[in-house]
Design a protein around this motif. Structure first.
Motif, PDB file in Angstrom:
ATOM      1  N   LYS A 143       0.814  -1.215   0.000  1.00  0.00           N
ATOM      2  CA  LYS A 143       0.000   0.000   0.000  1.00  0.00           C
ATOM      3  C   LYS A 143       0.845   1.261   0.000  1.00  0.00           C
ATOM      4  CE  LYS A 143      -3.954  -2.186   2.278  1.00  0.00           C
ATOM      5  NZ  LYS A 143      -4.786  -2.227   3.493  1.00  0.00           N
ATOM      6  N   VAL A 144       2.026   1.197   0.628  1.00  0.00           N
ATOM      7  CA  VAL A 144       2.838   2.410   0.746  1.00  0.00           C
ATOM      8  C   VAL A 144       3.880   2.525  -0.357  1.00  0.00           C
ATOM      9  CG1 VAL A 144       2.490   2.519   3.234  1.00  0.00           C
ATOM     10  CG2 VAL A 144       4.462   1.287   2.342  1.00  0.00           C
ATOM     11  N   LYS A 145       3.982   1.517  -1.199  1.00  0.00           N
ATOM     12  CA  LYS A 145       4.954   1.590  -2.287  1.00  0.00           C
ATOM     13  C   LYS A 145       4.563   2.688  -3.266  1.00  0.00           C
ATOM     14  CE  LYS A 145       8.085  -1.472  -1.449  1.00  0.00           C
ATOM     15  NZ  LYS A 145       9.492  -1.083  -1.291  1.00  0.00           N
ATOM     16  N   LYS A 146       5.515   3.492  -3.627  1.00  0.00           N
ATOM     17  CA  LYS A 146       5.270   4.586  -4.557  1.00  0.00           C
ATOM     18  C   LYS A 146       5.545   4.125  -5.981  1.00  0.00           C
ATOM     19  CE  LYS A 146       4.430   7.648  -1.308  1.00  0.00           C
ATOM     20  NZ  LYS A 146       3.103   8.234  -1.115  1.00  0.00           N
ATOM     21  N   PHE A 147       4.628   4.431  -6.870  1.00  0.00           N
ATOM     22  CA  PHE A 147       4.788   4.062  -8.274  1.00  0.00           C
ATOM     23  C   PHE A 147       6.059   4.679  -8.839  1.00  0.00           C
ATOM     24  CE2 PHE A 147       4.213   4.864 -12.782  1.00  0.00           C
ATOM     25  CZ  PHE A 147       3.774   3.635 -13.247  1.00  0.00           C
ATOM     26  N   GLY A 148       6.305   5.953  -8.518  1.00  0.00           N
ATOM     27  CA  GLY A 148       7.480   6.648  -9.044  1.00  0.00           C
ATOM     28  C   GLY A 148       8.785   5.997  -8.610  1.00  0.00           C
ATOM     29  N   LYS A 149       8.843   5.521  -7.358  1.00  0.00           N
ATOM     30  CA  LYS A 149      10.057   4.883  -6.848  1.00  0.00           C
ATOM     31  C   LYS A 149      10.338   3.586  -7.594  1.00  0.00           C
ATOM     32  CE  LYS A 149      12.149   3.073  -2.593  1.00  0.00           C
ATOM     33  NZ  LYS A 149      12.355   1.703  -3.084  1.00  0.00           N
ATOM     34  N   LEU A 150       9.285   2.796  -7.808  1.00  0.00           N
ATOM     35  CA  LEU A 150       9.450   1.535  -8.529  1.00  0.00           C
ATOM     36  C   LEU A 150       9.827   1.791  -9.986  1.00  0.00           C
ATOM     37  CD1 LEU A 150       6.432  -0.519  -7.121  1.00  0.00           C
ATOM     38  CD2 LEU A 150       8.828  -0.661  -6.446  1.00  0.00           C
ATOM     39  N   LEU A 151       9.222   2.825 -10.576  1.00  0.00           N
ATOM     40  CA  LEU A 151       9.541   3.146 -11.968  1.00  0.00           C
ATOM     41  C   LEU A 151      10.997   3.597 -12.096  1.00  0.00           C
ATOM     42  CD1 LEU A 151       8.524   3.427 -14.864  1.00  0.00           C
ATOM     43  CD2 LEU A 151       7.835   5.774 -14.323  1.00  0.00           C
ATOM     44  N   SER A 152      11.506   4.339 -11.098  1.00  0.00           N
ATOM     45  CA  SER A 152      12.906   4.777 -11.142  1.00  0.00           C
ATOM     46  C   SER A 152      13.854   3.580 -11.088  1.00  0.00           C
ATOM     47  CB  SER A 152      13.202   5.747  -9.996  1.00  0.00           C
ATOM     48  OG  SER A 152      13.110   5.102  -8.735  1.00  0.00           O
ATOM     49  N   GLU A 153      13.486   2.544 -10.318  1.00  0.00           N
ATOM     50  CA  GLU A 153      14.310   1.333 -10.259  1.00  0.00           C
ATOM     51  C   GLU A 153      14.287   0.600 -11.596  1.00  0.00           C
ATOM     52  OE1 GLU A 153      12.816  -0.910  -6.974  1.00  0.00           O
ATOM     53  OE2 GLU A 153      13.569   0.497  -5.462  1.00  0.00           O
TER      54      GLU A 153
END
Length: 232
Positions: A116-126
């Motif tokens: 729930k707290v995972k950010k889409f932007g953070k995952l996309l940056s990875e």
């Protein structure tokens, strides 16, 4: 034209093999998101991979310079490509071991709350970081195989279309069978080690890696079938 067909098919096949790592990594990260956002991350990740490859092809003269030696340590030559592969390999090993740790040490409720707290932007940056590493490796490999730019562009576009089609079934399969997620993470760790070794000019034949993982996958399939509860 006809003489270019065989190199084109060979390059597409090679790009698909190299793209499997990308699909698995994106699928595992997408599994952290709510179901409505998973396709979005897959399409963005694979779409950016295609964009990076096309931009790198446009800057082909700069890409070729990445293969030139920058400095030497203990008789080992380090190039721009080598440094990118080393950093990418370390990142891949870090992410894989971290995911395995969370999968084995945290219960299911932890996983749900974390999702729930995972950010889409953070995952996309990875995803972008790994896209860059795999794109550089892919383009330099392509340049070594063919000379015609149109063949490289066509191979990249066809490969990305195949990756887009294959990404959802692969992602759904990994999501449905958690044991295969651990296997996929171990596979990514092996790819990370391979990238680091290549960065140090010690190339591990990728055929060995893919064959061993295919064998492990088949064994896991057989085990899943044999341990499936029988209807009474």
């Amino acid at each position: 034209m006809i003489e270019s067909i065989i190199p084109l098919i060979s390059l597409i096949a090679l790009e698909i093999i190299l793209g499997i790592d990308n699909i698995i990594f994106i699928s595992i990260l997408a599994d952290k998101l709510p179901e409505k956002d998973r396709n979005k991350l897959r399409y963005w990740g694979i779409g950016l991979a295609m964009l990076m490859r096309l931009l790198l092809l446009a800057a082909i003269s700069w890409i070729l310079k990445l293969d030139q030696t920058l400095f030497t340590i203990n008789e080992i030559d380090f190039s721009g490509k080598g440094l990118i592969l080393i950093v990418g390999g370390l990142f891949l090993i870090y992410k894989s071991t971290k995911e395995i740790y969370h999968k084995t040490e945290h219960d299911e409720s932890d996983n749900i709350s974390n999702t729930k707290v995972k950010k889409f932007g953070k995952l996309l940056s990875e995803v972008i970081i790994l896209d860059l590493v795999f794109s550089v490796d892919s383009i330099i490999t392509a340049v070594g195989m063919v000379q015609e730019l149109w063949v490289m562009y066509t191979a990249v576009i066809v490969t990305v279309i195949i990756m887009l089609i294959a990404s959802k079934p692969i992602s759904d399969f990994i999501h449905k069978h958690p044991s295969f997620k651990i296997l996929a993470l171990c596979f990514l760790m092996m790819i990370g080690v391979s990238l680091i070794a290549e960065g140090f000019e010690f190339e591990i034949p990728k055929g060995y890696i893919y064959f061993s993982m295919a064998f492990a996958f088949i064994v896991d399939i057989i085990q899943m079938k044999t341990t499936k509860p029988h209807k009474s």
